[in-house]
Design a protein around this motif. Structure first.
Motif, PDB file in Angstrom:
ATOM      1  N   PHE A 211       0.262  -1.372  -0.020  1.00  0.00           N
ATOM      2  CA  PHE A 211      -0.215  -0.209  -0.186  1.00  0.00           C
ATOM      3  C   PHE A 211       0.296   1.287  -0.312  1.00  0.00           C
ATOM      4  CE2 PHE A 211      -2.676  -3.398   2.017  1.00  0.00           C
ATOM      5  CZ  PHE A 211      -3.921  -2.806   1.271  1.00  0.00           C
ATOM      6  N   GLY A 212       0.606   2.040  -0.910  1.00  0.00           N
ATOM      7  CA  GLY A 212       1.510   3.788  -1.266  1.00  0.00           C
ATOM      8  C   GLY A 212       0.931   4.138   0.048  1.00  0.00           C
ATOM      9  N   SER A 213      -0.367   3.925   0.646  1.00  0.00           N
ATOM     10  CA  SER A 213      -0.670   5.394   1.756  1.00  0.00           C
ATOM     11  C   SER A 213      -1.756   4.754   2.405  1.00  0.00           C
ATOM     12  CB  SER A 213      -1.300   6.431   0.273  1.00  0.00           C
ATOM     13  OG  SER A 213      -2.181   6.368  -0.317  1.00  0.00           O
ATOM     14  N   TYR A 214      -1.804   5.625   3.476  1.00  0.00           N
ATOM     15  CA  TYR A 214      -2.853   4.604   4.426  1.00  0.00           C
ATOM     16  C   TYR A 214      -3.360   5.864   5.502  1.00  0.00           C
ATOM     17  CZ  TYR A 214      -3.620   2.488   9.150  1.00  0.00           C
ATOM     18  OH  TYR A 214      -4.318   2.168  10.832  1.00  0.00           O
ATOM     19  N   ALA A 215      -4.424   5.727   5.519  1.00  0.00           N
ATOM     20  CA  ALA A 215      -5.271   7.074   6.506  1.00  0.00           C
ATOM     21  C   ALA A 215      -5.553   5.800   7.694  1.00  0.00           C
ATOM     22  CB  ALA A 215      -6.212   7.818   5.887  1.00  0.00           C
ATOM     23  N   ALA A 216      -5.469   5.788   8.745  1.00  0.00           N
ATOM     24  CA  ALA A 216      -6.275   5.832  10.478  1.00  0.00           C
ATOM     25  C   ALA A 216      -7.491   6.362  10.812  1.00  0.00           C
ATOM     26  CB  ALA A 216      -5.026   5.533  11.312  1.00  0.00           C
ATOM     27  N   ILE A 217      -8.646   6.582  10.541  1.00  0.00           N
ATOM     28  CA  ILE A 217      -9.792   7.222  11.815  1.00  0.00           C
ATOM     29  C   ILE A 217      -9.966   6.557  12.755  1.00  0.00           C
ATOM     30  CG2 ILE A 217      -9.878   8.207   9.703  1.00  0.00           C
ATOM     31  CD1 ILE A 217     -12.635   6.901   8.488  1.00  0.00           C
ATOM     32  N   GLY A 218     -10.568   7.508  13.837  1.00  0.00           N
ATOM     33  CA  GLY A 218     -11.301   6.547  15.214  1.00  0.00           C
ATOM     34  C   GLY A 218     -10.944   7.628  15.918  1.00  0.00           C
ATOM     35  N   ASP A 219     -11.342   6.701  17.022  1.00  0.00           N
ATOM     36  CA  ASP A 219     -11.188   7.652  18.520  1.00  0.00           C
ATOM     37  C   ASP A 219      -9.682   6.872  19.332  1.00  0.00           C
ATOM     38  OD1 ASP A 219     -11.143   4.767  19.364  1.00  0.00           O
ATOM     39  OD2 ASP A 219     -13.585   5.023  19.434  1.00  0.00           O
TER      40      ASP A 219
ATOM     41  N   ASN B  35      -2.913  10.050  10.220  1.00  0.00           N
ATOM     42  CA  ASN B  35      -3.702   9.865  11.726  1.00  0.00           C
ATOM     43  C   ASN B  35      -4.239  10.226  11.866  1.00  0.00           C
ATOM     44  OD1 ASN B  35      -5.209   8.883  14.292  1.00  0.00           O
ATOM     45  ND2 ASN B  35      -2.650   7.170  14.154  1.00  0.00           N
ATOM     46  N   LEU B  36      -6.106  10.560  11.668  1.00  0.00           N
ATOM     47  CA  LEU B  36      -6.663  11.535  11.861  1.00  0.00           C
ATOM     48  C   LEU B  36      -7.555  11.293  12.965  1.00  0.00           C
ATOM     49  CD1 LEU B  36      -8.349  11.182   8.103  1.00  0.00           C
ATOM     50  CD2 LEU B  36      -6.769  13.062   9.014  1.00  0.00           C
ATOM     51  N   ALA B  37      -7.762  10.348  13.831  1.00  0.00           N
ATOM     52  CA  ALA B  37      -8.224  10.202  14.926  1.00  0.00           C
ATOM     53  C   ALA B  37      -7.967  11.146  16.157  1.00  0.00           C
ATOM     54  CB  ALA B  37      -7.426   8.660  15.818  1.00  0.00           C
ATOM     55  N   VAL B  38      -9.118  11.378  16.956  1.00  0.00           N
ATOM     56  CA  VAL B  38      -8.911  11.914  18.213  1.00  0.00           C
ATOM     57  C   VAL B  38      -9.991  11.661  19.145  1.00  0.00           C
ATOM     58  CG1 VAL B  38      -9.747  14.320  18.893  1.00  0.00           C
ATOM     59  CG2 VAL B  38      -8.945  13.888  16.730  1.00  0.00           C
ATOM     60  N   ARG B  39      -9.472  11.154  20.561  1.00  0.00           N
ATOM     61  CA  ARG B  39      -9.637  10.369  21.621  1.00  0.00           C
ATOM     62  C   ARG B  39     -11.193  11.264  21.916  1.00  0.00           C
ATOM     63  NH1 ARG B  39      -5.156  13.154  25.057  1.00  0.00           N
ATOM     64  NH2 ARG B  39      -4.207  13.270  22.776  1.00  0.00           N
ATOM     65  N   GLY B  40     -11.977  10.165  22.290  1.00  0.00           N
ATOM     66  CA  GLY B  40     -13.502  10.926  23.042  1.00  0.00           C
ATOM     67  C   GLY B  40     -14.062  11.481  21.827  1.00  0.00           C
ATOM     68  N   ARG B  41     -13.836  10.832  20.734  1.00  0.00           N
ATOM     69  CA  ARG B  41     -15.017  10.868  19.585  1.00  0.00           C
ATOM     70  C   ARG B  41     -15.873   9.929  19.244  1.00  0.00           C
ATOM     71  NH1 ARG B  41     -13.217  15.403  20.198  1.00  0.00           N
ATOM     72  NH2 ARG B  41     -12.550  16.633  18.101  1.00  0.00           N
ATOM     73  N   LEU B  42     -16.922  10.583  18.805  1.00  0.00           N
ATOM     74  CA  LEU B  42     -17.894   9.332  19.091  1.00  0.00           C
ATOM     75  C   LEU B  42     -18.424   9.237  17.851  1.00  0.00           C
ATOM     76  CD1 LEU B  42     -20.856  10.915  21.336  1.00  0.00           C
ATOM     77  CD2 LEU B  42     -20.035   8.788  22.025  1.00  0.00           C
ATOM     78  N   LEU B  43     -19.139   7.775  17.065  1.00  0.00           N
ATOM     79  CA  LEU B  43     -19.466   7.289  15.728  1.00  0.00           C
ATOM     80  C   LEU B  43     -19.829   8.704  15.257  1.00  0.00           C
ATOM     81  CD1 LEU B  43     -19.258   5.174  13.590  1.00  0.00           C
ATOM     82  CD2 LEU B  43     -21.924   5.068  14.109  1.00  0.00           C
ATOM     83  N   ASP B  44     -20.867   9.367  15.470  1.00  0.00           N
ATOM     84  CA  ASP B  44     -21.551  10.291  14.639  1.00  0.00           C
ATOM     85  C   ASP B  44     -19.813  11.958  14.536  1.00  0.00           C
ATOM     86  OD1 ASP B  44     -23.768   9.456  14.464  1.00  0.00           O
ATOM     87  OD2 ASP B  44     -24.787  10.350  15.743  1.00  0.00           O
TER      88      ASP B  44
ATOM     89  N   ALA C 117     -14.751   3.148  14.973  1.00  0.00           N
ATOM     90  CA  ALA C 117     -15.640   4.034  15.590  1.00  0.00           C
ATOM     91  C   ALA C 117     -16.715   3.133  16.202  1.00  0.00           C
ATOM     92  CB  ALA C 117     -15.848   4.689  14.478  1.00  0.00           C
ATOM     93  N   GLY C 118     -17.387   4.007  17.119  1.00  0.00           N
ATOM     94  CA  GLY C 118     -18.515   2.759  17.840  1.00  0.00           C
ATOM     95  C   GLY C 118     -18.595   2.696  18.706  1.00  0.00           C
ATOM     96  N   GLY C 119     -17.125   2.467  19.484  1.00  0.00           N
ATOM     97  CA  GLY C 119     -16.995   1.805  20.701  1.00  0.00           C
ATOM     98  C   GLY C 119     -16.971   2.997  22.420  1.00  0.00           C
ATOM     99  N   ASN C 120     -17.054   4.343  22.389  1.00  0.00           N
ATOM    100  CA  ASN C 120     -17.127   5.090  23.012  1.00  0.00           C
ATOM    101  C   ASN C 120     -18.722   4.953  22.972  1.00  0.00           C
ATOM    102  OD1 ASN C 120     -14.396   5.756  23.589  1.00  0.00           O
ATOM    103  ND2 ASN C 120     -14.516   7.795  21.728  1.00  0.00           N
ATOM    104  N   ASP C 121     -19.830   4.809  21.470  1.00  0.00           N
ATOM    105  CA  ASP C 121     -20.827   5.259  22.191  1.00  0.00           C
ATOM    106  C   ASP C 121     -21.515   3.889  22.756  1.00  0.00           C
ATOM    107  OD1 ASP C 121     -21.929   7.450  19.704  1.00  0.00           O
ATOM    108  OD2 ASP C 121     -19.754   6.180  18.815  1.00  0.00           O
ATOM    109  N   ILE C 122     -20.814   2.461  22.778  1.00  0.00           N
ATOM    110  CA  ILE C 122     -21.728   1.372  23.103  1.00  0.00           C
ATOM    111  C   ILE C 122     -21.769   1.368  24.328  1.00  0.00           C
ATOM    112  CG2 ILE C 122     -21.131  -1.044  22.753  1.00  0.00           C
ATOM    113  CD1 ILE C 122     -22.618   0.193  21.093  1.00  0.00           C
TER     114      ILE C 122
END
Length: 263
Positions: free
Chosen positions: A13-21, A60-69, A91-96
């Motif tokens: 893979f030439g590029s990778y982006a991570a999204i989440g909490d 890496n776009l992830a930020v702690r505490g973020r909810l799914l929406d 995503a969704g763990g903080n919601d659950i």
């Protein structure tokens, strides 16, 4: 069917982006400069090793505490704009874990985001929840997490996404895989998840993520109780306080790598 095989993959893979909490931001795996490393950064290093020299880029776009929406509103559009070869979407763990949450409803919104992402980027790897049977603070939520995990796997089947299945990663059920706050992984826990992510994509890994831990000396009830009291004072109390004040650990926190850049 969702592809979570471990067959060797010679493609890179030439590029990778991570999204989440916080899990994807890397909370629990501190770097010397005060930021966090985490499984996604460690996974990016493994991908970089397979790419042509200076040819790999990572965000890496992830930020702690973020909810799914919030992740869908803030991070998914940016990931689509970057259009990397690979996106990891957890995503969704903080919601659950919030009282009264409905894993079925959260899964519906998760699926809409997966449909959006898969129409714009090369590969979307989705992530299940952990089996929290032996995690003290999360044990009582095991049923909700299992329900959400089943939904995630079904969504992955429908959209052809590889699955980073953390439920089956038995090594992270050891308490040494978790940070002192009992909510985030330790550096070793993050390392094992990074290795499993590489396995899922069929890449060679330098170590087995499910390698057994060395035996632990037995702990007495007094030691366990002392640890529980210290944890409640240092982590549970402040967490409850933030919930009551409507605050998040991610307030005023920005993504640590908002652009696709070389490592």
């Amino acid at each position: 069917m969702a592809d979570d095989s471990r067959t060797e993959n010679s493609g890179a893979f030439g590029s990778y982006a991570a999204i989440g909490d916080s899990f994807t931001e890397g909370v629990g795996d501190p770097a010397p400069d005060g930021t966090f490393v985490g499984w996604a950064d460690r996974f990016a290093v493994l991908l970089d090793d397979l790419a042509p020299e200076h040819g790999f880029r990572y965000a890496n776009l992830a930020v702690r505490g973020r909810l799914l929406d919030q992740i869908v509103a803030e991070q998914v559009p940016r990931a689509k704009e970057l259009a990397p070869d690979l996106v990891s979407f957890c995503a969704g763990g903080n919601d659950i874990i919030r009282p009264g949450s409905d894993p079925d409803a959260v899964a519906e919104r998760f699926e809409a985001a997966v449909a959006d992402l898969t129409s714009c980027v090369g590969t979307v790897m989705v992530t299940t929840g952990f089996d929290t049977r032996d995690v003290p603070v999360l044990r009582h939520l095991r049923g909700k997490i299992a329900t959400y995990t089943a939904h995630v796997r079904a969504i992955a089947d429908r959209y052809g996404c590889p699955v980073l299945d953390l439920w089956s990663l038995k090594s992270v059920q050891d308490r040494r895989a978790w940070d002192a706050d009992r909510l985030h992984l330790s550096p070793e826990g993050h390392t094992r998840v990074a290795l499993r992510a590489a396995q899922v994509l069929g890449l060679r890994v330098p170590a087995d993520p499910d390698q057994p831990w060395p035996p632990l000396p037995p702990r007495g009830q007094l030691e366990v109780r002392r640890d529980d009291i210290q944890w409640a004072r240092e982590y549970l109390g402040p967490w409850i306080g933030r919930r009551l004040r409507g605050e998040s650990s991610g307030d005023h926190v920005l993504a640590k790598r908002p652009d696709l850049l070389p490592l």
